[in-house]
Enzyme design. Structure first.
Site, PDB file in Angstrom:
ATOM      1  N   GLY A 250       0.841  -1.191   0.000  1.00  0.00           N
ATOM      2  CA  GLY A 250       0.000   0.000   0.000  1.00  0.00           C
ATOM      3  C   GLY A 250       0.871   1.233   0.000  1.00  0.00           C
ATOM      4  N   LYS A 251       0.251   2.385  -0.211  1.00  0.00           N
ATOM      5  CA  LYS A 251       1.038   3.618  -0.234  1.00  0.00           C
ATOM      6  C   LYS A 251       1.812   3.793   1.071  1.00  0.00           C
ATOM      7  CE  LYS A 251      -1.388   6.073  -3.789  1.00  0.00           C
ATOM      8  NZ  LYS A 251      -2.199   7.150  -4.257  1.00  0.00           N
TER       9      LYS A 251
END
Ligand code: GLU
Length: 483
Positions: A250-251
């Protein structure tokens, strides 16, 4: 898909921020499938959620793809025979299809206020039932004024079966189906509706996308049926996992902007190669693929079901491989951004250092470290400043020994011809002297004389990089420090 039909794929990002690894991998696979089959690859901008849009994203998406050589036939800068590739410029077409659904009695304006919907939700919760819009369809359907959200009325609540090239045969039941908004109150369509209309109008044959859309597929299928559209072929890509394989990347786990990798001095060839191998297995032990080889070897049948990880160490390895293949000219070009002002890519010193630098870096930004104040190559800048005691070999510190051996070395180095002042020639000339007098006693003071540093390449390489004149100058300087 009809036999002989041209393959059309699309990458359909929403302009909501930077492009990360996952997005680019989707784009790459869609691109490879199209190019392999001499088909068409589209870049479609899905900008129907104006609240989430981030300024500059459309340009950023194009820059990231261009950096990697993922070229599109139609895109935001190049409309197709079907019109614009930007959804906010295609509103008329969504409205046309929305009206068709209204005519068929398959879409209705949502009459409820948010408070009313909240009440339905709470009622469902107390009854321990899932909340479904379709249980609250209005008895009387008003005329759509374009201001209320328009909801699609799922025509048939049934079990859906569909095929996905990667996931195989999938199915989902009634609980996956509910009436959903197709046009919002601001006049923009939702993703669920817009992508179906666009894929139809753009003759998309294969949808390659992430797995988060699987659960919505029954709704899409219901809409395809209602509009009598033959769905494209579904190709769900496996998730990209974190390095430790535990979770989707994920970011927050450092899934950073791909253009940051460019800024750090990674080569697009390396990035492309690494991305291609996440969730795609060529079925051989071959690891290095040029873009042309990827196009040639790519098959959607070889996309894997399970996730693959993105690993910066792997990227470093590939980058190092591609850096070693660069011509000196190309190497100098890439290096120039990271060199200090005092080092020019045209200087003979730099040219002579290319082989050495190539071995030491995994990405071009590492060059900065090599040349900064404490870097291994800082000595190339100017006559170093250091304490004379540094010239004494730590194991047997004696100013007299260091002085004698520097004087002996000076004589030998002076005799090496200017035109063969290579590391090998210097080493051959000095070696027996060093063996006779003790390697530490001879080579340590010589290296310090040339560099003034604790850490640097060996003295033969240092001397050769500095050139004969500068080498002799630095040795004489050391001798005077000790005398
Ligand atoms: N706009 C969607 C997204 O960015 C695209 C999904 C699709 O490829 O259909 O996730």
């Amino acid at each position: 898909m009809e036999k002989d039909q041209k393959i059309v794929t699309r990458f359909a990002p929403s302009p909501t921020g930077f492009m990360h690894i996952g997005g680019v991998r989707t784009a790459l696979f869609a691109y490879l499938l199209a190019r392999k089959n001499k088909g068409t690859f589209l870049l479609r901008i899905e900008d129907t959620d104006k609240d989430r849009e981030v300024k500059g994203s459309i340009q950023h998406i194009q820059d990231a793809l261009s950096w990697l050589g993922i070229t599109w036939d139609y895109g935001p800068d190049k409309p197709g025979p079907f019109g614009s590739c930007i959804q906010s410029e295609r509103l008329a077409s969504y409205h046309e299809y929305a009206l068709k659904l209204i005519e068929k009695g398959l879409a209705y304006p949502d009459p409820y206020t948010p408070a009313e919907v909240e009440k339905f939700r709470e009622d469902a919760k107390s009854a321990k039932e899932p909340f479904l819009y379709r249980k609250h369809r209005p008895a009387v359907i008003e005329k759509w004024d374009g201001k209320k959200p328009l909801r699609f009325k799922i025509p048939e609540i049934k079990r859906y079966h569909w095929h996905d090239v990667v996931r195989g045969d999938l199915e989902a039941g009634e609980d996956a189906l509910d009436d959903f908004i197709i046009i919002k109150s601001d006049g923009f369509p939702t993703y669920n509706f817009a992508h179906i209309i666009d894929d139809l109008n753009m003759s998309v044959t294969h949808i390659l996308r992430a797995d988060e859309f699987i659960s919505s597929t029954p709704r899409f299928l219901s809409l395809y049926e209602a509009l009598k559209i033959k769905p494209p072929i579904f190709v769900t890509l496996p998730p990209i996992l974190r390095e430790d394989h535990t979770k989707k990347l994920g970011k927050r786990d450092g899934a950073k902007d791909v253009l940051e990798y460019r800024a750090e001095g990674y080569l697009p060839e390396a990035m492309l190669n690494v991305l291609a191998l996440i969730g795609w297995n060529p079925g051989t032990t071959k690891e290095l693929f040029t873009k042309e080889e990827l196009i040639n070897d790519f098959e959607i049948e070889k996309i894997q079901k399970s996730g693959g990880s993105f690993d910066e160490m792997k990227l470093d390895w590939f980058n190092h491989q591609y850096i070693s293949k660069l011509s000196d000219e190309a190497f100098a070009d890439h290096a120039s951004t990271f060199l200090p002002e005092w080092m020019s890519t045209n200087s003979p010193v730099f040219r002579n250092s290319i082989t050495l630098i190539r071995e030491k870096i995994t990405r071009f930004s590492d060059i900065t470290k090599l040349f900064n104040k404490d870097g291994e190559l800082a000595f190339l800048k100017e006559m170093p400043e250091y304490e004379p005691t540094m010239l004494l070999w730590k194991k047997e510190p004696s100013a007299k020994t260091s002085l004698n051996s520097l004087e002996g070395s000076l004589e030998i180095v002076t005799s090496v011809p200017d035109n063969t002042f290579t590391p090998d020639a210097i080493k051959v000339a000095l070696w027996s002297y060093a063996e006779t007098n003790g390697k530490g006693n001879v080579l340590w003071p010589l290296r310090v004389a040339l560099t003034g540093q604790e850490k640097s390449p060996d003295p033969f390489v240092c001397a050769s990089l500095l050139g004969k004149e500068e080498t002799l100058k630095r040795m004489k300087n050391a001798i005077s420090k000790l005398s």
